[in-house]
Write a protein that holds these residues in place. Structure first.
Motif, PDB file in Angstrom:
ATOM      1  N   TYR A  33       0.858  -1.183   0.000  1.00 10.84           N
ATOM      2  CA  TYR A  33       0.000   0.000   0.000  1.00 10.84           C
ATOM      3  C   TYR A  33       0.895   1.234   0.000  1.00 10.84           C
ATOM      4  O   TYR A  33       1.982   1.237   0.579  1.00 10.84           O
ATOM      5  CB  TYR A  33      -0.907   0.000   1.240  1.00 10.84           C
ATOM      6  CG  TYR A  33      -1.794  -1.217   1.272  1.00 10.84           C
ATOM      7  CD1 TYR A  33      -1.329  -2.419   1.786  1.00 10.84           C
ATOM      8  CD2 TYR A  33      -3.077  -1.173   0.744  1.00 10.84           C
ATOM      9  CE1 TYR A  33      -2.128  -3.548   1.780  1.00 10.84           C
ATOM     10  CE2 TYR A  33      -3.881  -2.292   0.739  1.00 10.84           C
ATOM     11  CZ  TYR A  33      -3.398  -3.479   1.252  1.00 10.84           C
ATOM     12  OH  TYR A  33      -4.190  -4.592   1.231  1.00 10.84           O
ATOM     13  N   ALA A  95       3.811   0.625   2.747  1.00 15.44           N
ATOM     14  CA  ALA A  95       3.621  -0.412   3.762  1.00 15.44           C
ATOM     15  C   ALA A  95       3.358  -1.736   3.062  1.00 15.44           C
ATOM     16  O   ALA A  95       2.489  -1.815   2.192  1.00 15.44           O
ATOM     17  CB  ALA A  95       2.460  -0.058   4.691  1.00 15.44           C
ATOM     18  N   LEU A  96       4.088  -2.744   3.454  1.00 20.51           N
ATOM     19  CA  LEU A  96       3.851  -4.081   2.917  1.00 20.51           C
ATOM     20  C   LEU A  96       2.534  -4.611   3.431  1.00 20.51           C
ATOM     21  O   LEU A  96       2.172  -4.358   4.589  1.00 20.51           O
ATOM     22  CB  LEU A  96       4.968  -5.032   3.335  1.00 20.51           C
ATOM     23  CG  LEU A  96       6.259  -5.031   2.517  1.00 20.51           C
ATOM     24  CD1 LEU A  96       7.257  -5.997   3.137  1.00 20.51           C
ATOM     25  CD2 LEU A  96       5.989  -5.373   1.073  1.00 20.51           C
ATOM     26  N   SER A  97       1.840  -5.363   2.614  1.00 19.07           N
ATOM     27  CA  SER A  97       0.590  -5.973   3.029  1.00 19.07           C
ATOM     28  C   SER A  97       0.806  -6.825   4.271  1.00 19.07           C
ATOM     29  O   SER A  97       1.743  -7.613   4.340  1.00 19.07           O
ATOM     30  CB  SER A  97       0.058  -6.839   1.891  1.00 19.07           C
ATOM     31  OG  SER A  97      -1.131  -7.483   2.281  1.00 19.07           O
ATOM     32  N   GLY A  98      -0.054  -6.633   5.268  1.00 23.38           N
ATOM     33  CA  GLY A  98       0.024  -7.433   6.482  1.00 23.38           C
ATOM     34  C   GLY A  98       1.036  -6.963   7.493  1.00 23.38           C
ATOM     35  O   GLY A  98       1.242  -7.629   8.507  1.00 23.38           O
ATOM     36  N   THR A  99       1.657  -5.819   7.243  1.00 23.40           N
ATOM     37  CA  THR A  99       2.633  -5.310   8.217  1.00 23.40           C
ATOM     38  C   THR A  99       2.123  -4.013   8.837  1.00 23.40           C
ATOM     39  O   THR A  99       1.214  -3.379   8.330  1.00 23.40           O
ATOM     40  CB  THR A  99       4.008  -5.044   7.584  1.00 23.40           C
ATOM     41  OG1 THR A  99       3.892  -3.929   6.677  1.00 23.40           O
ATOM     42  CG2 THR A  99       4.499  -6.248   6.808  1.00 23.40           C
ATOM     43  N   TYR A 100       2.758  -3.642   9.912  1.00 19.25           N
ATOM     44  CA  TYR A 100       2.366  -2.465  10.678  1.00 19.25           C
ATOM     45  C   TYR A 100       3.186  -1.250  10.311  1.00 19.25           C
ATOM     46  O   TYR A 100       2.877  -0.145  10.688  1.00 19.25           O
ATOM     47  CB  TYR A 100       2.617  -2.759  12.153  1.00 19.25           C
ATOM     48  CG  TYR A 100       4.054  -3.097  12.399  1.00 19.25           C
ATOM     49  CD1 TYR A 100       4.983  -2.107  12.676  1.00 19.25           C
ATOM     50  CD2 TYR A 100       4.514  -4.407  12.286  1.00 19.25           C
ATOM     51  CE1 TYR A 100       6.327  -2.408  12.838  1.00 19.25           C
ATOM     52  CE2 TYR A 100       5.850  -4.721  12.446  1.00 19.25           C
ATOM     53  CZ  TYR A 100       6.750  -3.711  12.724  1.00 19.25           C
ATOM     54  OH  TYR A 100       8.098  -4.017  12.880  1.00 19.25           O
TER      55      TYR A 100
END
Lengths: 114, 115
Positions: A33, A95-100
């Motif tokens: 994202y 931001a990588l998918s699934g990361t904070y």
């Protein structure tokens, strides 16, 4: 590792004109994202616009739109009809998918001139 | 209400002082974050809390001690800081921590000066 590059430290634009802020990123992942955040002087940072990498259609929010070029890893922000209130530091973030974790670029300081 | 509040707005402390920064949100968010931002630089992530539990510590020195007493409140306790710790400390929150598409809502920050 992912990186985000904003190559324009400072820009200025006349009120009512259009300006484009550039952002490039580097990743080997396909699901991620992208965001543009705005931080006005002495005011809090707010989200301007976001883009899901799996969506081909460019995101638009009123006067703000993006040109998302996935193959070129480019994510530029276009501000139309610039207003004095658009004066701010603009950060591109990834931001990588699934990361904070957001990975921020170094920012572009935009000044809108009356 | 999409507001994250932070107190105090400004803080000056000596290297031997103990102080705390406070962050509050009432949006029902279950993820809260502390960032440090130096002048003309992007924010750097320090800590992440998910459902009131410390989820991530980005190798922050122990002179910074976070605390999440409840789902609306996040504190950052400061002790024996160094002048290079002077910065703007930002708090943020989001619905959940694992969904990267979730918008993070930022507070106005606490501007800290360590003498």
């Amino acid at each position: 590792a992912q990186t985000v590059t904003q190559s324009q430290p400072e820009m200025s634009v006349q009120e009512a004109e259009t300006v484009t802020l550039s952002c490039t990123y580097d990743t080997s992942e396909s699901n991620y994202y992208l965001f543009w955040y705005k931080q006005p002087p002495s005011r809090q940072m707010i989200l301007v616009i976001r883009q899901e990498a799996y969506k081909q259609q460019n995101a638009t929010e009123n006067r703000f739109s993006v040109n998302f070029q996935k193959a070129a890893k480019s994510f530029s922000l276009k501000i139309s009809d610039s207003q004095l209130g658009d004066t701010a530091m603009y950060f591109c973030a990834f931001a990588l998918s699934g990361t904070y974790k957001y990975i921020f670029g170094t920012g572009t300081r935009l000044k809108v001139l009356a | 209400d999409t507001e994250v509040t932070q107190t105090p707005k400004h803080l000056v402390m000596g290297m031997t002082n103990k102080k705390s920064l406070k962050c509050e949100q009432h949006m029902g968010h279950r993820a809260m974050y502390w960032y440090k931002q130096k002048a003309k630089k992007p924010p750097e992530l320090m800590f992440v809390y998910s459902y009131e539990k410390l989820s991530i510590n980005e190798s922050v020195p122990s002179r910074f001690s976070p605390e999440c007493p409840n789902s609306s409140l996040l504190n950052l306790h400061l002790h024996a800081l160094q002048p290079e710790d002077s910065a703007l400390y930002l708090c943020a929150s989001s619905q959940v921590v694992s969904a990267s598409w979730e918008t993070q809502y930022f507070g106005p920050g606490t501007r800290l000066l360590v003498l």
